[in-house]
Write a protein that holds these residues in place. Structure first.
Motif, PDB file in Angstrom:
ATOM      1  N   ARG A 112      -1.338  -0.829  -4.130  1.00 16.58           N
ATOM      2  CA  ARG A 112      -2.709  -0.335  -3.983  1.00 16.58           C
ATOM      3  C   ARG A 112      -2.712   0.924  -3.128  1.00 16.58           C
ATOM      4  O   ARG A 112      -1.822   1.111  -2.293  1.00 16.58           O
ATOM      5  CB  ARG A 112      -3.587  -1.405  -3.294  1.00 16.58           C
ATOM      6  CG  ARG A 112      -3.748  -2.690  -4.076  1.00 16.58           C
ATOM      7  CD  ARG A 112      -4.639  -2.506  -5.324  1.00 16.58           C
ATOM      8  NE  ARG A 112      -4.673  -3.707  -6.154  1.00 16.58           N
ATOM      9  CZ  ARG A 112      -3.804  -3.960  -7.145  1.00 16.58           C
ATOM     10  NH1 ARG A 112      -2.840  -3.091  -7.425  1.00 16.58           N
ATOM     11  NH2 ARG A 112      -3.902  -5.056  -7.849  1.00 16.58           N
ATOM     12  N   ASP A 142      -7.557  -5.803  -0.371  1.00 13.60           N
ATOM     13  CA  ASP A 142      -6.313  -5.742  -1.147  1.00 13.60           C
ATOM     14  C   ASP A 142      -5.379  -6.896  -0.783  1.00 13.60           C
ATOM     15  O   ASP A 142      -4.733  -7.485  -1.656  1.00 13.60           O
ATOM     16  CB  ASP A 142      -5.596  -4.411  -0.880  1.00 13.60           C
ATOM     17  CG  ASP A 142      -6.374  -3.211  -1.418  1.00 13.60           C
ATOM     18  OD1 ASP A 142      -7.185  -3.402  -2.351  1.00 13.60           O
ATOM     19  OD2 ASP A 142      -6.166  -2.096  -0.912  1.00 13.60           O
ATOM     20  N   HIS A 189       0.841  -1.188   0.000  1.00 12.02           N
ATOM     21  CA  HIS A 189       0.000   0.000   0.000  1.00 12.02           C
ATOM     22  C   HIS A 189       0.880   1.242   0.000  1.00 12.02           C
ATOM     23  O   HIS A 189       1.907   1.269   0.655  1.00 12.02           O
ATOM     24  CB  HIS A 189      -0.858   0.046   1.277  1.00 12.02           C
ATOM     25  CG  HIS A 189      -2.055  -0.842   1.239  1.00 12.02           C
ATOM     26  ND1 HIS A 189      -2.174  -1.946   2.050  1.00 12.02           N
ATOM     27  CD2 HIS A 189      -3.192  -0.784   0.499  1.00 12.02           C
ATOM     28  CE1 HIS A 189      -3.351  -2.548   1.819  1.00 12.02           C
ATOM     29  NE2 HIS A 189      -3.980  -1.861   0.883  1.00 12.02           N
TER      30      HIS A 189
END
Lengths: 401, 401, 401, 401
Positions: free
Chosen positions: C102, C138, C61
């Protein structure tokens, strides 16, 4: 060259710098030490009619209960300086001079200095005027009792917090009435400065405090035909900055960042541990790089109070610079200097030069003293060698025939 | 200001300094880099009719099989310098200039340099005369092929061992017959110097080797109306010594000892690992303190070859000094500089200044170059700022109108 | 030993540490580099069934728009690290792994991180619950798409400001309902931690942020039979403190003061320039001395953002200590380390050890990882060598037969 | 625990280390100082039946005309150490112990030590046997006059030049006849060692000189049931090496080069200024890195005599190391320690431990003393923490119940 009777009056009489200067004067007068560390002892100043150590009487104001005997002993024990034999031999002068010390004032000096002051008289003054009057009484009394030809006043007290300057500081005319009021108008450092200049006596500010660096004080000095100089003695890390930055400039090496980290543990450090007081100090330490280089690299200056170091000012500087073809390189230095010992001989230097200037009929700011100060009054130049050239040129002009 | 066609001829053509200078000239000509690190790019020299980077052709002598492409790549990989994009863009010049490189000579350069030389031609010369002749053939050929107006010869080869100077070096008359003999009379560095000066070309010695620093060479320069300068580029630790020592002198702080420990790992370091060659270097590094201070503190200089550092000259200096009342204090610094990157722009500076001097009709030693050298010819002064004043005064005199 | 399919998920996917770790994994897999800097590559860990670099897939992330290609290029250009040839060869992996990145969340991460985040999705979440849910989507997607056997989540994002811990963090039962509300209950770092532990996946906190270091998270890990560890990777100055302080202790030398001054200029530095975020960092850096010595000397830690240094964390430490007969002495050190390069291999170490621990059926805090962290969870010991002994003993126990 | 009567006999009785140890014993006995700097004062050794400072009588051999009063005063004045009040109070012990000092021998100690010795008796001995006999007379007389239960002999004299070891040193049987001859067979340090061991007394070698580190001496110790230990006290730079090298090893950071530059100015330094004596010292300082790392990086150790530093051993170490992805990084440290003050408490430590060992009936080399020595006898390990573990384990075994 005749014998003269001279006085040196310390604001911060029993602090580290003044105590060391007093011990130094006594030791010089007894022939126990040489003049190492005194700039005015260099051959290029031999032609000046400077005063000898033996001609000086010492006095001063302090806001703490203290004696030279104790102050010198503290320095010796805490910072491991001074030859015990030298101290022993100088006790007669130190004790005699202690009798010349009078209670100072903490008016508007800020809470950090307030806390330090244990003499009730230091807290007594109610208006700037009454404080100035009391200071002048002490100064005149010192001069009269010792039948002195000249007295120079030197501020070596702890750094005050920055003081908000108002319009009233613009002219003598505006300031005089404000001195009578109870509202804060001037910090303590400026009260001493005003008292000295108003008597027409030489005044030197060895600290970053306001002192005589405002327009009305300049005007007063002109009127009373007094000389003065400052601010903030350049003793260690900043001296090195003003020596090294010219090298980078003249070699066209681009300084990317200059970080200076200072640690020390004397009473000045206690005061500087207060963020307000520290701000005054960092301001004068930080500007020199930019002036010398002609552009603004990233700079950072920090000062931290580390008790175990006592008077040993230790500084680490990291200079990051870029050379040909963009390559980044580094210079680091560590300075381990005993602050009072570095400052005291310079205090004697500027005192001697100010007394000489007064005798020569000079008036106002002594610009040729720039090399002694972090934030020289009346001079934009911070390059140490260019500043020294100013002093050398003055010495050539002022040499007696 | 007209365009001129100029040549710079490096003795030590593919060493670190010359390779960096060549890359720098190419990058400057292509506008890929600025002039950071070049003293002559400072505003105070704007009035001089100096040559632009774009006007230079590069050539030189080397005793090793080498190309600029490879030398620059080696520096990049080993010392982690240079932007890969800049190097890529400059390959055309680097390759073209490699064609100008000719085999040099190792005659009397000492065993350390002998071992390094892998070109058979470098070992061929039998008398000084035959070596000089061959060098001059190469120099004239370079000038002719590129139709150059002026060529400056710069020694940036590795440091030779100290060479015993005999009486024959006293005058041209005495030296000329000795050049014909097989006995060692001059070290390699002096053969190049002689060849250049004899052609009336400017010659600069950026190393501590003998070069043109003997009486007969001075006489030859006068006769041929050639300019020359040296010795030993002042790039790092010694520069700092000549910047910091004046501070101690002007503050009347007594230096007790000054220790300098240098470590680096480039090819110069391999050569300096030989005690004979190291002796040359240390000699010039060690004298500056005493000259500036006017007394002789204990000094120690060491230079050690540490392979992993490559071109990153790292120096630790410890300065022990005494202040007021006998207190001992310390300054330490660590210098981390990439030697070739520091030297190359200065080489370009002195080349530009020498070419200008020749055009101005000057003859003999260029004393105003003192600030570039550890051991300046014709100047006793080591204080960097006083040396720089010499250069500034020259620039004021030589400014074109 | 079978081939396994593993994932490493970085919170702060394209920051300096994660990008370096990704480049390192790619380079190791291609055999372009050795394992220097990786603790788990030492012989004493040869008996453990650790995963090989080639078995890892990378994802993560981030709250900024970024790619591994660009992040690695930035590091190379700004900090002058990485061999260009190695980077070139690894671009296929770097580009492929960029597709696994992500948008993260900045919920309660503080204003400094907020300003940095240029991805709109990062600002979207309204409750802790909705953020955790999105994170888990995710994570599961990453595992599923790449058919991974195990995934380890590592927090290498910038340091958050200290977050006020409320009673609700005391148990899972209390916390669950609070996650649904809009009041700030957990900082971003803890949302990722919760998401990972709730899935039963290994979680490691390489930063001083809260992460999983609160009672409810510990309870969750136990319930889900997940392993976790932290906090704050011990890479440079603090490592040295935990190596040197034991020496003073075992030699009975009394540390009077320990000053550490850190300067660096990477994105972490920008964040730490915010006083709130800096407070988190200094807290963990400052406690180690006192724990090791068993008494509290004066300590001072400062961290300053100096842009030109980029990723080169430079630290100066001054240690003042007292020996026999009361004599005061000094040790100073300067550390010049590239932070991402020091952290990345340790991140791979703890990831490998956490994956192993999970396979071995361990649950909760991995105390044997103490030597990797400034503020080790579950361990009071800061002495690096004693911490390492814990790891060595674990390795002996866990060696596969 | 009963009061015992103990003697400590210093070879090099009035050198800096022995004088400091004597002052320390006196000051401890008078309760004027604490035990800072003494390892055996740490809590983990509280269970051992160690002797108290008050139980010790001091004596020794010296080759120079000297008194403890003068030696201590010299140290105070030159190196600025010791509290004058403490020295004053301890003069009675110092003067009394001066009466226990006897003329030593310089037989085969090398020309540097020869020059230093101004006592005619020191030059008198003609064979090793006659020197040993005279030493034993002095030792026995000391013990008898003070009715001592045990006496430990400690070599703290200046470092001898390396002495060529012959086959005769292989066994007592071979050596005994050679002692009678005039050919040099053993250096002075070994004569004292032989004398002590032959009496069955504990002997410790705090220097890199040969002392008892040859096979025949080992055999003698076994025969006479004497304990001994050495060599070369690990007080400063080498201590740091053995503390920091394990960190690099355990973090798998590859040390590329380790440069150590030592400067100091005490009498040891004068001796080490002689290249032969320096060789002994550098040998033991240089090996530790390679043993700890398990590979051989480039190392360089230099030691220079810088008079102004007196007893302040100042060392600069530059460690160049490689981390992940091949990036090179640096650690530098500066150590400023007062050598005698660091060594003296360790001398008392090993003396106490050796006396205890003898009482416990141990025989031969005391391997558990490894952490005190640069070149520990009987132990290959140089990692300070592993060495300390040996001592801790011994303490656990030897704790009295």
């Amino acid at each position: 060259m005749n014998t003269r009777r001279l006085g040196i009056w310390f604001v911060g009489a029993c602090g580290g710098v003044a105590s060391t200067a007093a011990l130094g004067l006594a030791a010089l007068r007894r022939g126990l030490i040489g003049e190492t560390g005194m700039v005015t002892a260099l051959p290029q100043f031999a032609g000046l009619d400077l005063d000898e150590a033996a001609w000086f009487e010492v006095g001063g104001h302090d806001v703490r209960r203290a004696t030279y005997r104790q102050a010198v002993r503290d320095l010796r024990q805490r910072s491991n300086v001074f030859d015990p034999e030298v101290v022993e031999a100088c006790l007669p002068e130190l004790d005699r001079w202690t009798e010349n010390v009078r209670p100072g004032t903490v008016l508007n000096a800020g809470p950090a200095i307030d806390r330090l002051a244990d003499l009730p008289e230091a807290h007594r003054a109610e208006t700037a005027r009454s404080a100035i009057d009391r200071i002048q009484v002490d100064l005149r009394d010192f001069r009269a009792r010792h039948r002195l030809d000249q007295v120079v006043v030197v501020n070596v007290a702890s750094t005050e917090a920055p003081f908000p300057e108002t319009d009233a500081l613009g002219t003598v005319e505006q300031l005089l009435p404000a001195l009578e009021k109870r509202q804060p108008i001037l910090p303590a450092s400026s009260l001493y400065a005003w008292a000295a200049l108003d008597l027409g006596w030489p005044y030197l500010n060895f600290t970053p405090s306001l002192g005589a660096s405002f327009p009305a004080a300049h005007e007063l000095a002109e009127t009373r035909r007094a000389v003065h100089g400052g601010k903030d003695g350049k003793t260690g890390e900043t001296l090195l900055k003003t020596v090294l930055a010219p090298m980078f400039a003249l070699r066209n090496l681009r300084v990317l960042s200059w970080v200076g980290h200072n640690i020390f543990g004397n009473r000045d450090g206690v005061i500087l541990d207060d963020p307000a007081n520290k701000a005054s100090k960092i301001r004068t330490k930080d500007q020199v790089i930019t002036q010398i280089l002609g552009y603004r690299p990233q700079t950072h200056v920090s000062i931290e109070y580390i008790e175990s170091l006592d008077d040993w000012k230790t500084a680490w500087d990291h200079i990051h610079f870029q050379g040909f073809l963009g390559v980044k390189m580094m210079l680091q230095f560590t300075w381990q200097g005993c602050d009072s010992l570095l400052a005291a001989p310079l205090v004697l230097d500027v005192a001697r030069l100010a007394l000489l200037a007064q005798r020569r009929g000079e008036v106002g700011v002594l610009r040729h003293l720039a090399c002694f100060f972090k934030n020289p009054m009346g001079v934009e130049e911070h390059d140490f060698f260019k500043q020294f050239t100013l002093l050398g040129e003055y010495a050539a002009r002022a040499a007696h025939r």
